[in-house]
Design an enzyme around this catalytic site. Structure first.
Site, PDB file in Angstrom:
ATOM      1  N   SER A 228       0.849  -1.188   0.000  1.00 18.99           N
ATOM      2  CA  SER A 228       0.000   0.000   0.000  1.00 18.99           C
ATOM      3  C   SER A 228       0.884   1.236   0.000  1.00 18.99           C
ATOM      4  O   SER A 228       2.042   1.175   0.441  1.00 18.99           O
ATOM      5  CB  SER A 228      -0.888   0.019   1.254  1.00 18.99           C
ATOM      6  OG  SER A 228      -1.615   1.230   1.352  1.00 18.99           O
TER       7      SER A 228
ATOM      8  N   TYR B 199      -2.669  -1.248  10.194  1.00 17.03           N
ATOM      9  CA  TYR B 199      -2.595  -1.554   8.766  1.00 17.03           C
ATOM     10  C   TYR B 199      -1.274  -1.058   8.188  1.00 17.03           C
ATOM     11  O   TYR B 199      -0.576  -1.791   7.477  1.00 17.03           O
ATOM     12  CB  TYR B 199      -3.780  -0.902   8.058  1.00 17.03           C
ATOM     13  CG  TYR B 199      -3.832  -1.115   6.564  1.00 17.03           C
ATOM     14  CD1 TYR B 199      -4.094  -2.365   6.025  1.00 17.03           C
ATOM     15  CD2 TYR B 199      -3.621  -0.048   5.679  1.00 17.03           C
ATOM     16  CE1 TYR B 199      -4.143  -2.563   4.657  1.00 17.03           C
ATOM     17  CE2 TYR B 199      -3.678  -0.237   4.307  1.00 17.03           C
ATOM     18  CZ  TYR B 199      -3.941  -1.495   3.802  1.00 17.03           C
ATOM     19  OH  TYR B 199      -3.999  -1.687   2.441  1.00 17.03           O
TER      20      TYR B 199
END
Length: 265
Positions: A141, A154
């Site tokens: 990401s 995350y």
């Protein structure tokens, strides 16, 4: 002839979103595909959408149950006789403040995103070494490069993947093993709906930025190109997200000021 003709590609998190779109795209490029996730019914639907369903197989698995993934690797290898590319795409996101996030949620996100992915990759690594060929593709990401509000666990899990796979790449370059780290920005999938809140329940709503993100089919075409070109690291994102990566590297204090202005509600 396609670059992926008869390549055997195993994709985790293949029941929806990026994984689903990538499976269909690579199938269109004549790859043989192994689809994995927990959701067998959804995987069957993805299989039907692929160009040649006869060249698509399903191996159900749960990345969170990472102590039982060794047998899944054997099952996947036995399906077509070998694996050329493992796409580590499965994972779960988060939408909660640090102070409101139970440690059990931190653990769950790390178990799925990091330990599940690492366990699967370690289990298939001997197969790649024996073949003197293999390609790990990892969906990380932009948040794997930049920590932002509401995504502490995350971001940590994605940062960890960069560290692990950068090390693996260096150790196994001599074995002709390639690592491609794919860093998405906002992509129009259900990732924000499924994101865990502080108590572990799904958010169950779409973020505005996610809704306005890159179309998954377009993303899959760009990701397939990065895989074909064996890129080490690629950012498939909007201009602002890409700019953030470069600000982090060259002007970190400026980026910190900008991030502090982001909404945390």
């Amino acid at each position: 002839m396609s670059s992926f003709s008869d390549k055997i590609i195993w994709i985790t998190g293949a029941s929806s979103g990026i994984g689903k779109a990538l499976a269909i795209e690579l199938s269109n490029q004549n790859a043989k595909i192994i689809l994995s996730s927990r959701k067998i019914n959804d995987l069957e639907l993805v299989k039907k959408k692929c160009k040649n369903p006869n060249n698509v197989k399903i191996v159900a698995l749960d990345l969170e149950d990472y102590t039982n993934l060794q047998s899944k690797v054997k099952e996947a290898i036995d399906t077509f006789g070998k694996i050329d590319i493992l796409v580590n795409n499965g994972g779960i996101s988060q939408r909660s403040l640090v102070k409101d996030t139970l440690i059990a949620v931190d653990k769950q996100i790390m178990d799925v995103n990091y330990l599940g992915t690492v366990t699967l990759s370690k289990a298939i690594l001997p197969h790649f070494i024996r073949n003197k060929s293999g390609h790990f593709v990892v969906t990380t990401s932009i948040v794997g490069k930049i920590g932002t509000p509401l995504r502490s666990s995350y971001a940590a899990s994605k940062h960890a993947l960069h560290g692990f796979f950068d090390s693996l790449r260096a150790e196994h370059f001599k074995d002709n093993i390639v690592v491609t780290l794919v860093c998405p920005g906002f992509v129009n999938t259900n990732v924000s709906k499924n994101a865990l809140t502080g108590n572990g329940t799904p958010q169950q709503k779409m973020d505005v930025a996610t809704a306005n993100g890159i179309d998954p089919d377009r993303f899959a075409k760009l990701m397939a190109k990065a895989i074909k070109n064996q890129k080490e690291e690629v950012y498939i994102a909007g201009v602002k997200e890409k700019l953030g990566v470069y600000l982090k590297r060259f002007y970190p204090k400026l980026l910190s000021k900008m991030i502090r202005k982001l909404s945390v509600t």
